[in-house]
Every structure is written in C-alpha cells, then in structure tokens.
Design an enzyme around this catalytic site. Structure first.
Site, PDB file in Angstrom:
ATOM      1  CG  HIS A 310      -1.586   1.330   1.471  1.00  0.00           C
ATOM      2  ND1 HIS A 310      -1.216   2.181   2.505  1.00  0.00           N
ATOM      3  CD2 HIS A 310      -2.584   1.956   0.805  1.00  0.00           C
ATOM      4  CE1 HIS A 310      -1.967   3.263   2.463  1.00  0.00           C
ATOM      5  NE2 HIS A 310      -2.803   3.150   1.448  1.00  0.00           N
ATOM      6  CB  SER A 311       1.059   4.256   0.496  1.00  0.00           C
ATOM      7  OG  SER A 311       1.515   5.586   0.406  1.00  0.00           O
ATOM      8  CG  LEU A 312       7.390   4.124   0.182  1.00  0.00           C
ATOM      9  CD1 LEU A 312       7.900   4.620  -1.163  1.00  0.00           C
ATOM     10  CD2 LEU A 312       8.108   4.837   1.315  1.00  0.00           C
TER      11      LEU A 312
END
Length: 661
Positions: A310-312
């Site tokens: 998720h995300s980075l």
C-alpha cells in the site's frame, strides 16, 4: 476591516481547493492530454500470445502469517531481523495505522489464475545485480535473454482475492514475548541495546499457503503523519520524494522536503547523473526490499512469490516485481514509472529503459480510486496537503496496468487525501463495489514533460567571462514652486538634460524667524535663502557646456489668524508681491496676510493656536462708572464648531447698559 480580510482569504482557499479537486479527479482522457503524440509502440507478439492463452482458474489458496521481516535502511542499514509466528499465536492487528486494534484473522483466502509474464530468462540475484551494474556503469541496458512464462498469479477479477491482498498490505501486528523474539538474519549485527530500530526501515509480512508452494510478501506503506517524527514518516518521505518527484523535490513549493541537490542552474532542468546516483544509495527502500526478497527466497527456494503493498509499500513492491517478473497487486500507490526508469530496471527488446508504462505482460496491477489525489498523480499543488506536509508527488504514470474505482462519479465522493488510507479503501471501496474494476494500460502517459534532463560525468568545465560597463550621468534641474502640496510641489515643472563627466557643487544658507508656530510648521514664516551652484566640464573630453542659474525667493510674510484650523488658518487671505530682477540670481517676495472674518480679539493663544488664554473681556473705557457711563457687558457664544469639538466661529452679543435703580 479584519472581517473583510478573512472573507477574502476564505474565498481564495475555496477557489484553490475547488481547482485542486477538479485536477485531482482527472479521467484517463485528461491524463492522456499530457502525453506525446510521437510515441510509437514497438512490434511484438505480446498481445497475440496473451489472447491465444486465456487465463485459467487454478483454484483457491489459504494463506497464514508465517514470519515478519524487518530490514533497516537509514539509521541501521545493516540490520535485518525476523520473527517467526507460531500457529497457536493469537495476534492483534490494526488496519488504521495503530488507532484501533482487533483480533487478527487466522487464514486469508485467495483465488489463483494463470497469466503470462514477460521477464528475463535468468533471474538469479547475481544475474540481476550484474544487469544493474552494467546500466549504472555504461548507461546502456545489458543484452540479456527474455522469455514469456505462464505462471500462477492472483485472480484480479475476484472481489475476495482483491480484499485479501489489501488486508495483507495493510496489517500491522502487535507481538508479545509469547509470540517469539526478533532474530538476526544470518547472524547479523546485534542491535538488542538500541532503541528505535523498529521505526527505521522496511517491514514485510510473509504469508504462505498450506503446501508452501506460494508465498505472499506484504510490504508496509507510508506512515500517515504529515510531519516528521511519527513512526517511519521521515524515511518514508525521503523515499517518496526520490521515487515520485521530477528532481528530488526541487523546483516546487518551499514546503517540499528536498532530498538531493541535482537541480540545474536554470528552471526545470535536472542533472540525471546526480539523480541516479542518489537513488543508488544503499540506504533506500529499493535495495532494502531486494535484500529482504533474497532472504525470503532462500527460505522458500521452490515457492512462487506474489507481492502486495500500500502507498510507498506498493511502489516498492511494483519495482521489485518489475525486477524479477513477479505478480504484484498494489493499493493507492503513487505513479512509479519514473522511479523504474531512474533505477535502470531491465526492459525487453524493442523497449528503451524508461518506457515501463508502455510494457504489456508485466504482471503489475495498481488498484486505486479517483478520489485519492496521490494515486491519481495530482497531489502536488502549492495548497495541497501533500505539499504542505513536504511530499513532492509529481509523477502521473504507473507501470503495468491500473484498476481504478470511480468513486467520484459512482459514490459522489469529494477528492481528499483522507481517502488514501487503506482502512478507507477496504471498508468503503472494495467491500462496497460488487466487482473489481477493469484494468488497463496508459501507454501514452509522459512524466515531467516540461523538465529537461542532462548527463554529467563530473569532468565538464565551465568558463565564464565577466564584462564591465561604466556610465556617468548628471542631471541638471531647475524648479519653481508656486503651490506647495502635502507631500511636495503641486505645480512642479522640471527640465533635465543628461551630460557626461559633469560635476556639480552647491551651497545654501538659510535664516528663519517664526512668531506663530503651527501644528506642522510655522504659520508666519519669514525666510531668507541664498543659493549658488556651479557646473564645470573637463576640457579633456569634448562635451556640451551647460550653465544653470538657480534662484530661490526671499520672502517676507506677516500673518494674523483669528480662526485657526487643524492644519491651518480658515480665514486666511494672502497678498503676495514680487519684484523680479533679470540680472540677479534671487527674487524678493513679500507676503501679507489679512484676516477678514468675524471679530476675534484674542491676543494670546496656546496649544498651537487652538486655545485662547486671554482674560475675560472688560470695558475699555478709562472713566469711572456713572449713571450715564456704565460698563459694557459682552457675551461670547460659539456659532460654528469643528468636527473635533473646538469652536470655529464666535458671536459676541452686546447688552444695553442698565441704570442703577
């Protein structure tokens, strides 16, 4: 006045917010508007092979959490630890970054299907390292053999499978002594006495099925705090700006956290050599996840590896998936094609390094929704929360395929960074929709279209030649002021002529006598001024000869004011006489002020002429009172006042004398 200022500020912020929302929810067609019309896709049998072999269902797998790996990055780059999770362990898990915790699920179910992935034929760790060293050394991709393999991967069209991978990417577990101890990988350095190592680095949760044939690595994403100091926010922000900005967060708002000094001397220019060098530093997340993957595959050498993040964590997962050709599902990951290009990740024949967004059959799928400006690649305005928090998300292109939920149109959501959290994606998006969205490529997408990149090997020399220019200008000026104003002369007339190599000298003497001082100066000023000036030009340089005659007036002024005002006399009348003499350098001005207003016999005033301190009026007669010669009584009354309360005009009432009874 303050209320009006707040209203204007509120309107400006509202307009800025609305404009950011419209830009953040860009459609695919709007994003393609920034693409280059000259992109030509290379020929190849990729689509034909993919269509010739449709995906086949491979059944359902049940995964359980087996291990948690932690790899240090910045403060502890040599740290690599793991903890084994026992089957009887009862863990608590948080899906909202530690705000609330609940009982962790014991098993995660996901459906598998076949897919074709284009990847290098030789993918050992030493082979991958050699390919990347070749690119960093020569700036050219290595000549390697590529293959198209049919492998098992997660079923991206199944809702329960997508939900399972989202939970694997979101979880953050709480461990106790009963669950086991952190152990160093391969007898690494002992950090038992160091505090804070758990907040530095990259953490991966390792899930495996019953037969250990498939392993899923879920990578932890960016911490939610905007400012540094909470969890791994500072290190995450550094990697976000390295992977997601055009030039290390330079050339944008001052709030961006700059992570390197690679910007050029002119606007929108960047040293690509410096940029690649910054990404190659050992402490960054890409190299950490490669070491983590290396240790997991040594523990499970015969297992297929799937990735989630998720995300980075999603960006790092996709970069690892592109490197080794692994099936990957990410959630709300910001555009990653720019990072893949700068890392020199290998590409198949017919594609140049940097065109990963145009590659088919990568096995990379990015899930997100239109209300998340980070996923959509538009959280980069000066007033956006990303910029205020120091993040520089300038990229717009994803690798592989994007699978986008249109929450703005379907659910009526407003664009906001709060929808980026994985807990919001799980509860309000994936569980709400009946089916996952379709996935597609954005092959015409172009990152940082207005930037220019140049290479620099450190051997260039720059020579600059300085030039000097000398100029001298002298201005000769003659002034005559007849109507002085508040800040200067109202009828100023000026004549000026520029000359070269001219010197001017002047002397002035002044004598002033003031009898009636006023609020901002003397009211009856009498001034005698004499001035002389001379201008000479050297004979060495031919130049026009300029002679200037300046005369200042000598004036005599007499003033009597009966009705003084705040900034002057209200009953003033001026008579001025002047006798010009052509042959003289001075003139004499005589000014006489005569007052013609209502009688005012005040002879002594104070407070700048506003207050009369004369004694009360008495009879002027010198004879003694008698029945025929009585004293005159006068009554003084104010008939007109100033705006600030003092009397402006007086009236005197005379009464007839009264005989004594």
């Amino acid at each position: 006045m303050i209320w009006n200022g707040r209203l204007v500020l509120a309107c400006v912020l509202l307009i800025a917010g609305c404009s950011g929302q419209v830009d953040a929810a860009r459609t695919r067609e709007q994003r393609k508007a920034f693409g280059s019309p000259n992109i030509v896709l290379p020929p190849g049998p990729a689509h034909e092979v993919a269509s010739a072999k449709p995906a086949r269902a491979l059944g359902e797998k049940t995964f359980t959490l087996r291990h948690v790996y932690h790899h240090g990055t910045h403060n502890y780059p040599n740290l690599h630890r793991y903890i084994d999770i026992q089957p009887e362990s009862k863990l608590q898990v948080s899906y909202d970054d530690g705000t609330t915790y609940e009982e962790a699920e014991v098993a995660f179910k996901a459906k598998a299907q076949s897919r074709i992935v284009q990847r290098m034929a030789h993918r050992s760790h030493s082979d991958i390292d050699a390919v990347q060293v070749h690119y960093f050394t020569y700036g050219q991709p290595a000549d390697v053999e590529w293959t198209e393999d049919e492998i098992a991967g997660p079923n991206i069209s199944d809702k329960s499978t997508v939900l399972t991978f989202a939970k694997m990417a979101a979880n953050a577990y709480i461990f106790s002594r009963k669950d086991g101890e952190w152990q160093p990988v391969k007898g690494g350095f002992n950090y038992t006495d160091d505090f804070g190592w758990e907040q530095d680095g990259l953490r991966g949760h390792i899930f495996a099925d019953e037969a250990n044939s498939t392993v899923v690595i879920g990578l932890k994403g960016t911490s939610p705090a905007i400012f540094d100091g909470a969890d791994t926010t500072g290190n995450d922000k550094l990697n976000d700006n390295l992977f997601g900005s055009c030039c290390c967060a330079q050339g944008g708002p001052f709030t961006w956290k700059k992570v390197c000094d690679c910007a050029g001397s002119s606007a929108y220019t960047c040293n690509n050599t410096c940029l690649v060098k910054s990404l190659r530093e050992k402490g960054h997340y890409y190299w950490a996840v490669k070491d983590l993957y290396r240790n997991v595959t040594e523990r499970y050498p015969d297992s297929e590896v799937w990735l989630s993040g998720h995300s980075l964590g999603g960006v790092v997962s996709s970069l690892l998936g592109l490197t080794y050709g692994l099936p990957t599902l990410t959630f709300e990951a910001f555009p990653d094609a720019m990072a893949a290009s700068r890392l020199g990740l290998p590409t198949p024949p017919g594609y140049k390094i940097g065109s990963h967004q145009a590659r088919p059959m990568t096995g990379i799928h990015h899930f997100g929704h239109t209300a998340d400006p980070i996923y959509m690649g538009s959280c980069n305005g000066g007033t956006s929360f990303c910029s205020i928090g120091g993040y520089a998300f300038e990229g717009v292109c994803h690798t592989g395929e994007t699978c986008t939920y249109d929450t703005v149109r379907d659910l009526g959501w407003r664009v906001g960074i709060g929808t980026h959290k994985i807990v919001s994606v799980i509860k309000d998006v994936i569980k709400v929709y009946d089916q996952p969205p379709s996935c597609e490529q954005d092959v015409e997408c172009v990152d940082c279209y207005n930037w220019k990149y140049f290479e620099n090997n450190g051997t260039e020399t720059t020579t600059s030649k300085a030039s000097t220019a000398t100029s001298t200008t002298t201005r000769t000026r003659t002034e005559t002021c007849k109507t002085p104003g508040w800040w200067g002369c109202l009828d100023e007339s000026t004549t000026s002529a520029p000359t070269t190599s001219t010197s001017t000298s002047s002397s002035t003497s002044s004598t002033r006598t003031c009898e009636t001082p006023g609020w901002f100066g003397c009211k009856d000023e009498t001034t005698t001024t004499s001035s002389s000036s001379s201008i000479s030009s050297p004979s060495a340089t031919p130049a026009p000869t300029i002679t200037t005659t300046s005369s200042l007036p000598t004036s005599t002024s007499t003033s009597t004011c009966k009705t003084p005002g705040w900034f002057g006399c209200y009953d003033e009348s001026t008579t001025t006489s002047a006798t010009p003499k052509p042959s003289s350098t001075a003139r004499t001005v005589t000014k006489t002020k005569t007052t013609t207003s209502d009688d005012d016999d005040c002879t002594s005033r104070e407070w700048f002429g506003l207050i009369c301190v004369d004694p009360s009026p008495t009879t002027a007669s010198g004879s003694s009172p008698s029945s025929t010669n009585l004293p005159t009584t006068r009554r003084k009354m104010c008939t007109k006042r100033h705006w600030y309360g003092t009397c402006k005009q007086w009236r005197f009432d005379d009464f007839d004398p009264k005989n004594d009874l």
